[in-house]
Scaffold this motif. Structure first.
Motif, short mmCIF file in Angstrom:
data_model
loop_
_atom_site.label_atom_id
_atom_site.label_comp_id
_atom_site.label_asym_id
_atom_site.label_seq_id
_atom_site.Cartn_x
_atom_site.Cartn_y
_atom_site.Cartn_z
N VAL A 117 -37.95 7.84 -0.17
CA VAL A 117 -39.05 6.87 0.74
C VAL A 117 -39.71 6.14 -0.34
CG1 VAL A 117 -41.78 7.24 0.70
CG2 VAL A 117 -40.27 8.81 1.31
N LYS A 198 -40.29 14.44 5.93
CA LYS A 198 -40.35 13.69 4.40
C LYS A 198 -40.77 15.01 3.93
CE LYS A 198 -43.95 11.31 3.63
NZ LYS A 198 -44.90 9.42 3.79
N ASP A 205 -35.74 10.53 8.16
CA ASP A 205 -37.28 11.47 9.32
C ASP A 205 -36.04 11.12 10.33
OD1 ASP A 205 -39.17 10.96 11.18
OD2 ASP A 205 -39.52 8.94 11.24
#
Length: 341
Positions: A117, A198, A205
Motif C-alpha cells: 500500500v 486490501k 487491488d
C-alpha cells in the motif's frame, strides 16, 4: 450540506476547522468530504479559504492518504505515517512494538500488504498515477521504513503540508476506533470490494474483476446485493437469508459442480480457505457492503441447478447454504431483509 456543516463548525470554533475537528465536534464524517473532492485542501479552496500553497506532488500524496488511510479501517498504516512524522526513519522492530502497543493484528501477510500500500504497488495504474507514481514509504535492506526524499523534504519545507498530513492521521486514528484492530474486518461495518482486497492482504487491488466473489490467497470474499434491481433480477438468483445464521447463496451462472472456483468454495474448510460474506440491501447503498462475517458451506446443501437468463434460456448454477460464524444482529437482519416497497 458540506458547506453548511463547514460554516457552522467554523463559527463555533472561531477558526478554520480541520478533519479531526469534524469528528471531535460530532459534525459530518470527513470521509464524505474526501468522497467529493479527494482532499480537504481542495475543499478549503472550494470554500474560498486563503490557505498556504501545496505543490502538485504534495497534493497527490495528500490524495493517497485521504482516499486510502483516512477511513481508519486499518490503523497500521496510520501508525507508520505518524511515527515517520516524528522521526526520519523507524526500524521494523520499533514499528512492530508500536503496533503491539495499539493491539494491532501482526503477521507477515499484513506487513507485506502495508508495504505494498505504502509503495503503491497494491494499486491499479490509474490510482498510482493519481497518487504520484513513486513509493511514498519504502523499507530498506536493513529493514528501516522512511518517507521518500521528496515527501521528507516537503514535510520539512512546507509546514502547512505537514499540518494537513498530521490532521489527516489524527482524524484517521479517531475513525479507527470503530474497527477492531485485532481483526482483519469488523462485523457490521461497511467495506468496498477494494477494501476487501486490501484488508484480506491481497497483493493487488482486483476489485474491478471481483464481481460477486473471487477465491484468492486462501480467502474468498463474497459480495451480495440483497434486493436486486430489474436488470440483475432478470437473471434469477435466489440469494437470501434462511435465518439469521444461514444464508442461501448462488454462484455465478454457467457454473457446475465441476467448476474449479466452485470446488474451491465447497472444499473451503478442508483447504483452509476463509470465506467472508458482505451484503448490501440494494444499490442505493453505493459501493459499500456490510461485513456479515466468516461463513462455511453446508456440504449437505450443495446442489447443481438451473436458472433462466435474460433470454429465458436455462443455464447451470450451483447453490448452497452458508453457515454464519455468528448470527446477524437483529436490527441489521431486519434492515437488509425488509422490502423497499
Amino acid at each position: 450540506m458540506l458547506k453548511e456543516a463547514f460554516i457552522e463548525l467554523k463559527n463555533r470554533l472561531g477558526r478554520i476547522p480541520y478533519l479531526v475537528d469534524f469528528i471531535r465536534n460530532h459534525s459530518i464524517d470527513p470521509t464524505v468530504i474526501i468522497g467529493k473532492l479527494n482532499t480537504y485542501y481542495a475543499f478549503l479552496h472550494k470554500m474560498k479559504e486563503n490557505v498556504p500553497v501545496l505543490n502538485d506532488y504534495e497534493q497527490r500524496v495528500l490524495t493517497m492518504f485521504s482516499r486510502e488511510l483516512l477511513d481508519g479501517k486499518r490503523k497500521h498504516e496510520l501508525i507508520l505515517v505518524k511515527s515517520l512524522l516524528n522521526t526520519t526513519e523507524i526500524t521494523k522492530q520499533a514499528y512492530i512494538h508500536e503496533l503491539d502497543d495499539n493491539d494491532c493484528l501482526i503477521d507477515t501477510k499484513i506487513f507485506n500488504s502495508i508495504e505494498r500500500v505504502m509503495d503503491l504497488s497494491f494499486f491499479s495504474q490509474t490510482d498510482k498515477k493519481k497518487y504520484g507514481d513513486n513509493p511514498i514509504i519504502t523499507i530498506s535492506s536493513d529493514e528501516q521504513y522512511t518517507f521518500n526524499p521528496t515527501v521528507r523534504n516537503s514535510l520539512m519545507r512546507n509546514e502547512y503540508f505537514q499540518y494537513l498530513v498530521n490532521d489527516l492521521v489524527e482524524a484517521g486514528l479517531e475513525r479507527s476506533r470503530k474497527y477492531k484492530p485485532d481483526s482483519l474486518l469488523t462485523i457490521n461495518e461497511k467495506y468496498t470490494r477494494k477494501d476487501a482486497c486490501k484488508l484480506l492482504n491481497w497483493d493487488n487491488d482486483e476489485s474491478s474483476t471481483m464481481y460477486g466473489y473471487k477465491p484468492k490467497h486462501q480467502t474468498c470474499p463474497i459480495f451480495v446485493t440483497y434486493h436486486k434491481d430489474d436488470v440483475e433480477s432478470s437473471v434469477d438468483y435466489g440469494d437470501a437469508f434462511i435465518s439469521p445464521d444461514v444464508f442461501k447463496w448462488y454462484t455465478r451462472s454457467n457454473r457446475t459442480l465441476k467448476s474449479k472456483e466452485v470446488q474451491k468454495i465447497i472444499q473451503a474448510e478442508a483447504k483452509g480457505i476463509d470465506i467472508h460474506l458482505f451484503i448490501k440491501k440494494d444499490d442505493d447503498e453505493g459501493s459499500d457492503f456490510y461485513y456479515i462475517g466468516e461463513v462455511v458451506p453446508n456440504q449437505q446443501t450443495v446442489e447443481e441447478d438451473t436458472m433462466r437468463d435474460k433470454k429465458n434460456k436455462e443455464i447451470p448454477v450451483v447453490h448452497m447454504n452458508m453457515i454464519l460464524e455468528k448470527p446477524v444482529e437483529h436490527d441489521l437482519y431486519r434492515y437488509i431483509t425488509s422490502s423497499n416497497e
